[in-house]
Write a protein that holds these residues in place. Sequence first.
Motif, mmCIF file in Angstrom:
data_model
loop_
_atom_site.group_PDB
_atom_site.id
_atom_site.type_symbol
_atom_site.label_atom_id
_atom_site.label_comp_id
_atom_site.label_asym_id
_atom_site.label_seq_id
_atom_site.Cartn_x
_atom_site.Cartn_y
_atom_site.Cartn_z
ATOM 1 N N PHE A 161 -60.063 24.830 -123.470
ATOM 2 C CA PHE A 161 -60.122 26.289 -123.513
ATOM 3 C C PHE A 161 -59.235 26.844 -124.632
ATOM 4 O O PHE A 161 -58.053 26.523 -124.722
ATOM 5 N N ASP A 162 -59.822 27.711 -125.456
ATOM 6 C CA ASP A 162 -59.057 28.369 -126.516
ATOM 7 C C ASP A 162 -58.365 29.631 -126.011
ATOM 8 O O ASP A 162 -57.345 30.047 -126.548
ATOM 9 N N VAL A 163 -58.943 30.267 -125.003
ATOM 10 C CA VAL A 163 -58.365 31.488 -124.436
ATOM 11 C C VAL A 163 -58.490 31.430 -122.912
ATOM 12 O O VAL A 163 -59.569 31.145 -122.383
ATOM 13 N N ILE A 164 -57.404 31.680 -122.227
ATOM 14 C CA ILE A 164 -57.396 31.787 -120.766
ATOM 15 C C ILE A 164 -56.748 33.115 -120.401
ATOM 16 O O ILE A 164 -55.716 33.490 -120.971
ATOM 17 N N THR A 165 -57.344 33.842 -119.461
ATOM 18 C CA THR A 165 -56.753 35.093 -118.991
ATOM 19 C C THR A 165 -56.352 34.958 -117.530
ATOM 20 O O THR A 165 -57.092 34.399 -116.721
ATOM 21 N N SER A 166 -55.187 35.435 -117.209
ATOM 22 C CA SER A 166 -54.707 35.510 -115.831
ATOM 23 C C SER A 166 -54.308 36.959 -115.592
ATOM 24 O O SER A 166 -53.229 37.401 -115.995
ATOM 25 N N LEU A 167 -55.200 37.696 -114.970
ATOM 26 C CA LEU A 167 -55.041 39.144 -114.868
ATOM 27 C C LEU A 167 -54.693 39.539 -113.437
ATOM 28 O O LEU A 167 -55.522 39.449 -112.533
ATOM 29 N N GLY A 182 -46.326 24.427 -125.272
ATOM 30 C CA GLY A 182 -45.051 24.151 -125.894
ATOM 31 C C GLY A 182 -44.765 22.667 -125.910
ATOM 32 O O GLY A 182 -45.516 21.856 -125.361
ATOM 33 N N SER A 183 -43.675 22.312 -126.522
ATOM 34 C CA SER A 183 -43.262 20.916 -126.553
ATOM 35 C C SER A 183 -42.636 20.548 -125.218
ATOM 36 O O SER A 183 -42.323 21.396 -124.394
ATOM 37 N N ILE A 199 -60.683 22.188 -110.287
ATOM 38 C CA ILE A 199 -61.032 22.270 -111.708
ATOM 39 C C ILE A 199 -61.533 20.910 -112.192
ATOM 40 O O ILE A 199 -60.841 19.900 -112.026
ATOM 41 N N PRO A 200 -62.703 20.858 -112.802
ATOM 42 C CA PRO A 200 -63.202 19.575 -113.334
ATOM 43 C C PRO A 200 -62.289 19.037 -114.440
ATOM 44 O O PRO A 200 -61.869 19.795 -115.326
ATOM 45 N N GLU A 201 -61.966 17.779 -114.392
ATOM 46 C CA GLU A 201 -61.106 17.181 -115.420
ATOM 47 C C GLU A 201 -61.754 17.252 -116.802
ATOM 48 O O GLU A 201 -61.046 17.241 -117.815
ATOM 49 N N SER A 202 -63.067 17.339 -116.834
ATOM 50 C CA SER A 202 -63.752 17.426 -118.127
ATOM 51 C C SER A 202 -63.413 18.720 -118.863
ATOM 52 O O SER A 202 -63.653 18.838 -120.069
ATOM 53 N N TRP A 203 -62.852 19.680 -118.153
ATOM 54 C CA TRP A 203 -62.462 20.942 -118.789
ATOM 55 C C TRP A 203 -61.075 20.863 -119.436
ATOM 56 O O TRP A 203 -60.712 21.732 -120.212
ATOM 57 N N PHE A 204 -60.277 19.880 -119.074
ATOM 58 C CA PHE A 204 -58.906 19.813 -119.554
ATOM 59 C C PHE A 204 -58.886 19.806 -121.084
ATOM 60 O O PHE A 204 -59.630 19.069 -121.735
ATOM 61 N N GLY A 205 -58.000 20.626 -121.633
ATOM 62 C CA GLY A 205 -57.799 20.662 -123.078
ATOM 63 C C GLY A 205 -58.927 21.283 -123.866
ATOM 64 O O GLY A 205 -58.993 21.101 -125.088
ATOM 65 N N LEU A 208 -53.065 22.768 -118.412
ATOM 66 C CA LEU A 208 -53.926 21.593 -118.543
ATOM 67 C C LEU A 208 -55.258 21.943 -119.210
ATOM 68 O O LEU A 208 -55.866 21.115 -119.882
ATOM 69 N N LEU A 209 -55.698 23.188 -119.031
ATOM 70 C CA LEU A 209 -56.996 23.594 -119.566
ATOM 71 C C LEU A 209 -56.942 23.978 -121.041
ATOM 72 O O LEU A 209 -57.973 23.999 -121.715
ATOM 73 N N LEU A 210 -55.741 24.289 -121.545
ATOM 74 C CA LEU A 210 -55.611 24.804 -122.914
ATOM 75 C C LEU A 210 -55.888 23.732 -123.957
ATOM 76 O O LEU A 210 -55.441 22.584 -123.840
ATOM 77 N N SER A 211 -56.584 24.157 -125.000
ATOM 78 C CA SER A 211 -56.687 23.308 -126.184
ATOM 79 C C SER A 211 -55.352 23.355 -126.924
ATOM 80 O O SER A 211 -54.479 24.174 -126.612
ATOM 81 N N SER A 212 -55.176 22.518 -127.907
ATOM 82 C CA SER A 212 -53.889 22.433 -128.609
ATOM 83 C C SER A 212 -53.521 23.753 -129.286
ATOM 84 O O SER A 212 -52.341 24.058 -129.462
ATOM 85 N N GLN A 213 -54.531 24.530 -129.669
ATOM 86 C CA GLN A 213 -54.276 25.810 -130.330
ATOM 87 C C GLN A 213 -54.579 26.999 -129.417
ATOM 88 O O GLN A 213 -54.606 28.142 -129.858
ATOM 89 N N GLY A 214 -54.813 26.732 -128.130
ATOM 90 C CA GLY A 214 -55.211 27.794 -127.214
ATOM 91 C C GLY A 214 -54.057 28.691 -126.793
ATOM 92 O O GLY A 214 -52.883 28.352 -126.953
ATOM 93 N N VAL A 215 -54.409 29.854 -126.251
ATOM 94 C CA VAL A 215 -53.411 30.813 -125.770
ATOM 95 C C VAL A 215 -53.796 31.299 -124.373
ATOM 96 O O VAL A 215 -54.981 31.311 -124.006
#
Length: 214
Positions: free
Chosen positions: A17-23, A108-109, A9-15, A41-48
């Motif tokens: 993504f607003d939505v990630i699916t693991s199906l 999460g915290s 995964i490219p580090e430039s992607w970290f933080g 690591l990929l999620l934005s602060s408000q991502g799910v």
Amino acid sequence: ESQYACSDIPESWFGTFDVITSLLSLEHVQDPIEEIRKLRLLLSSQGVIYIIVPSMYSENQMDMLVADHMHHYSPLSMRTALQKAGLELVEEDHVSHSQCSIYIAKCGSEDARSVHNSSNTYEYLQRQRDIALSYESSLDKLNAFLASKRGRPIIIVGAGVIGSLIASLIDDLTQIACFVDSSIFKQKKGWLSSPVLSPSDLDKFVTADPPPYI
């Protein structure tokens, strides 16, 4: 090329993504907590993250026999994995899908990583014990039935996991007259060197004298 990646995964992607699916993937990986941490690591602060995995306690308990499913999840084990990966559970749904559970989580915290409530661990252990005893009882009945019909043709209903389980208990696979399955793809391929018939084609076998056992 900057918009896709495989394995690394490219580090430039970290933080970002607003939505990630693991199906239907976490049951296949060796270390699910490590994989979930990578997703975090990929999620934005408000991502799910939306996660779907087979449910241990669904109607499809044959899923427990799928060879490449390395992990089977209870709600407790998935909550624990999410917490250890630094995610906070937002919602879980064990009803909408007949054979799977759906989990929605967000970042999460740091404190969330150490949270673990084992108050209902015994309940899940008891349910898993019941599943194991159910398998044991079913296998005992199958073995007794097959032993009593040794040497006679047998028709197996289901050309997938269930059919393969039954076939694995038969010493002589030539005893299998055919499998029966509604899947046209399985009918074309056959299964374990035996033909696969549709249910509508079963008459030619059951009218034989003597008929095979089903």
